[in-house]
Scaffold this active site. Structure first.
Site, PDB file in Angstrom:
ATOM      1  N   ARG A 103       0.900  -1.134   0.053  1.00 25.08           N
ATOM      2  CA  ARG A 103      -0.043  -0.073   0.084  1.00 25.08           C
ATOM      3  C   ARG A 103       0.898   1.304  -0.005  1.00 25.08           C
ATOM      4  O   ARG A 103       1.670   1.325   0.825  1.00 25.08           O
ATOM      5  CB  ARG A 103      -0.853  -0.044   1.377  1.00 25.08           C
ATOM      6  CG  ARG A 103      -1.782   1.468   1.469  1.00 25.08           C
ATOM      7  CD  ARG A 103      -2.785   1.290   2.293  1.00 25.08           C
ATOM      8  NE  ARG A 103      -3.992   0.486   1.618  1.00 25.08           N
ATOM      9  CZ  ARG A 103      -5.125   0.829   2.103  1.00 25.08           C
ATOM     10  NH1 ARG A 103      -5.306   1.311   3.360  1.00 25.08           N
ATOM     11  NH2 ARG A 103      -5.959  -0.068   1.450  1.00 25.08           N
ATOM     12  N   HIS A 130      -7.110   0.682  -6.610  1.00 29.83           N
ATOM     13  CA  HIS A 130      -7.560  -0.035  -5.616  1.00 29.83           C
ATOM     14  C   HIS A 130      -7.834  -1.431  -5.793  1.00 29.83           C
ATOM     15  O   HIS A 130      -9.266  -2.117  -5.741  1.00 29.83           O
ATOM     16  CB  HIS A 130      -8.496   0.357  -4.558  1.00 29.83           C
ATOM     17  CG  HIS A 130      -8.526   0.111  -3.222  1.00 29.83           C
ATOM     18  ND1 HIS A 130      -7.532  -1.119  -2.590  1.00 29.83           N
ATOM     19  CD2 HIS A 130      -9.048   0.451  -1.975  1.00 29.83           C
ATOM     20  CE1 HIS A 130      -7.908  -1.272  -1.397  1.00 29.83           C
ATOM     21  NE2 HIS A 130      -8.593  -0.509  -0.897  1.00 29.83           N
ATOM     22  N   GLN A 133     -10.140  -4.262  -3.492  1.00 37.63           N
ATOM     23  CA  GLN A 133     -10.950  -3.826  -3.099  1.00 37.63           C
ATOM     24  C   GLN A 133     -12.231  -4.343  -4.101  1.00 37.63           C
ATOM     25  O   GLN A 133     -13.342  -4.580  -3.931  1.00 37.63           O
ATOM     26  CB  GLN A 133     -11.230  -2.245  -2.764  1.00 37.63           C
ATOM     27  CG  GLN A 133     -12.548  -1.865  -2.514  1.00 37.63           C
ATOM     28  CD  GLN A 133     -13.046  -2.099  -0.947  1.00 37.63           C
ATOM     29  OE1 GLN A 133     -12.036  -2.241  -0.144  1.00 37.63           O
ATOM     30  NE2 GLN A 133     -14.146  -2.763  -0.645  1.00 37.63           N
ATOM     31  N   ASP A 225     -17.275   7.264  -2.769  1.00 34.40           N
ATOM     32  CA  ASP A 225     -16.218   7.054  -1.744  1.00 34.40           C
ATOM     33  C   ASP A 225     -15.925   8.207  -1.278  1.00 34.40           C
ATOM     34  O   ASP A 225     -16.713   9.424  -1.545  1.00 34.40           O
ATOM     35  CB  ASP A 225     -14.769   6.486  -2.593  1.00 34.40           C
ATOM     36  CG  ASP A 225     -13.514   6.047  -1.816  1.00 34.40           C
ATOM     37  OD1 ASP A 225     -13.780   6.008  -0.620  1.00 34.40           O
ATOM     38  OD2 ASP A 225     -12.413   5.959  -2.563  1.00 34.40           O
ATOM     39  N   CYS A 265     -16.080   1.413  -0.267  1.00 38.67           N
ATOM     40  CA  CYS A 265     -15.086   0.677   0.350  1.00 38.67           C
ATOM     41  C   CYS A 265     -14.693   0.838   1.799  1.00 38.67           C
ATOM     42  O   CYS A 265     -14.047  -0.017   2.312  1.00 38.67           O
ATOM     43  CB  CYS A 265     -13.871   0.909  -0.607  1.00 38.67           C
ATOM     44  SG  CYS A 265     -13.218   2.766  -0.286  1.00 38.67           S
ATOM     45  N   ARG A 293     -13.547  -8.814   1.427  1.00 34.96           N
ATOM     46  CA  ARG A 293     -12.055  -8.658   1.229  1.00 34.96           C
ATOM     47  C   ARG A 293     -11.170  -9.921   1.600  1.00 34.96           C
ATOM     48  O   ARG A 293     -10.401 -10.136   0.942  1.00 34.96           O
ATOM     49  CB  ARG A 293     -11.511  -7.369   1.938  1.00 34.96           C
ATOM     50  CG  ARG A 293     -12.071  -5.962   1.756  1.00 34.96           C
ATOM     51  CD  ARG A 293     -11.796  -5.518   0.721  1.00 34.96           C
ATOM     52  NE  ARG A 293     -10.108  -5.475   0.171  1.00 34.96           N
ATOM     53  CZ  ARG A 293      -9.442  -4.391   0.906  1.00 34.96           C
ATOM     54  NH1 ARG A 293     -10.082  -3.416   1.568  1.00 34.96           N
ATOM     55  NH2 ARG A 293      -8.228  -4.363   0.590  1.00 34.96           N
TER      56      ARG A 293
END
Ligand code: CP
Ligand code: NVA
Length: 306
Positions: A103, A130, A133, A225, A265, A293
């Site tokens: 990340r 991402h 996700q 988001d 997310c 996830r």
């Protein structure tokens, strides 16, 4: 050849569909004696240059449940944070570990880590993508709608890392994706160009007045988001102003199909990008989405780690 997961485009359509199917199988097998343990004797690094709740926990638990050892590394605690190069770090990780989840900030850092690694590198979020996700999001849609192809997805808000990964998912699988974003906050130009050139692409970006309602109308999935992603904290004021009319609320959800679902997310900001009545209401599948996830990433690790 080492397979990486830098973006969704590292998978073929068939591979992506198979991973989602496998994630659903692994979810059913959780806790059963027949649950597979392909990572027995193997170790996976989880290297974090940004905060994380879900990505960190789901990878740690996932690696453990697959029989492996997860090792979480905060870059400030290792020599990478003191200037050891990504290239040298990649060579070291490759001698000790069997995969690394990374990340970070720029996508270029993900590419450099992968280019110098002989073990799979998994993008655990960067400024422009991402992809892990999206595996969970697609699994959640499959579980709720029973199909991915032929659906219509509305993206509301920032053209950020999540928006870009939704665009790549749409190009791979061929579902309709309509994004409503304020002018100046469009998705990544290269990601959009690749989507336009893809045979299955059905992506539209709306920036005019009324675009949020238009995107949501008759959609099967509504998703959004945060307005301020990690690393953009200095832009809080101007972003709050630009996104003022971009909240997903109950009036807007009622424009979607009757059995439409809402995804996010997480982390979420109630009263900004989503109203409490939506994220805590009947449309919301965000807690299943977060749990997925774990299952989707187990399927990914099983697929990638030799
Ligand atoms: N959705 C997600 O990636 O959450 P975290 O930032 O908590 O990992
Ligand atoms: N767009 C958000 C996603 C967090 C999981 C960010 O990058 O901060």
């Amino acid at each position: 050849m080492t397979r990486h997961f830098r973006t969704l485009r590292d998978l073929s359509r068939d591979e992506l569909l198979a991973l989602i199917e496998r994630a659903i199988e692994l979810k059913a097998l959780r806790g059963e004696p027949s649950h597979p343990r392909p990572l027995q004797g193997k170790s996976v690094g989880i290297l974090l240059e940004k905060s994380s709740t879900r990505t960190r926990i789901s990878f740690e638990v996932g690696v453990y449940e697959l029989g492996g050892l997860p090792i979480t590394l905060k870059s400030g605690d290792i020599q990478l944070g003191r200037g050891e190069t990504i290239e040298d770090s990649a060579r070291m990780f490759s001698r000790f570990l069997h995969a690394v989840v990374f990340r970070t900030s720029t996508h270029e850092r993900v590419l450099r880590l992968a280019a110098n690694s002989t073990i799979p590198i998994i993008n655990g979020l960067c400024d422009t993508h991402h992809p892990t996700q999206l595996l969970a999001d697609l699994q959640t849609v499959q579980e709720n709608l029973g199909h991915l192809e032929g659906m219509r997805v509305a993206w509301v808000g920032d053209g950020n890392n999540m928006a870009n990964s939704w665009i790549e998912a749409s190009s791979l699988l061929g579902f309709e994706l309509v994004l409503a974003v304020p002018p100046g906050y469009e998705p990544d130009a290269e990601v959009l160009k690749a989507a336009e050139q893809s045979a299955r692409g059905q992506v539209r970006v709306l920036t005019g007045p009324g675009s949020v309602d238009e995107a949501i109308r008759d959609s099967d999935v509504v998703t959004t988001d945060v307005w301020v992603s990690m690393g953009q904290e200095g832009e809080q004021g101007q972003r709050n102003a630009a996104f003022l009319d971009f909240m997903v609320d109950a009036r807007r959800m009622k424009l979607a199909k009757r059995d439409a679902i809402f995804l996010h997310c997480l982390p979420a900001h109630r009263g900004e990008e989503v109203a409490a009545e939506v994220i805590d209401g009947p449309w919301s599948r965000v807690w299943d989405e977060a749990e997925n996830r774990l299952h989707a990433q187990k399927a990914l690790l099983e697929f990638l780690v030799p």
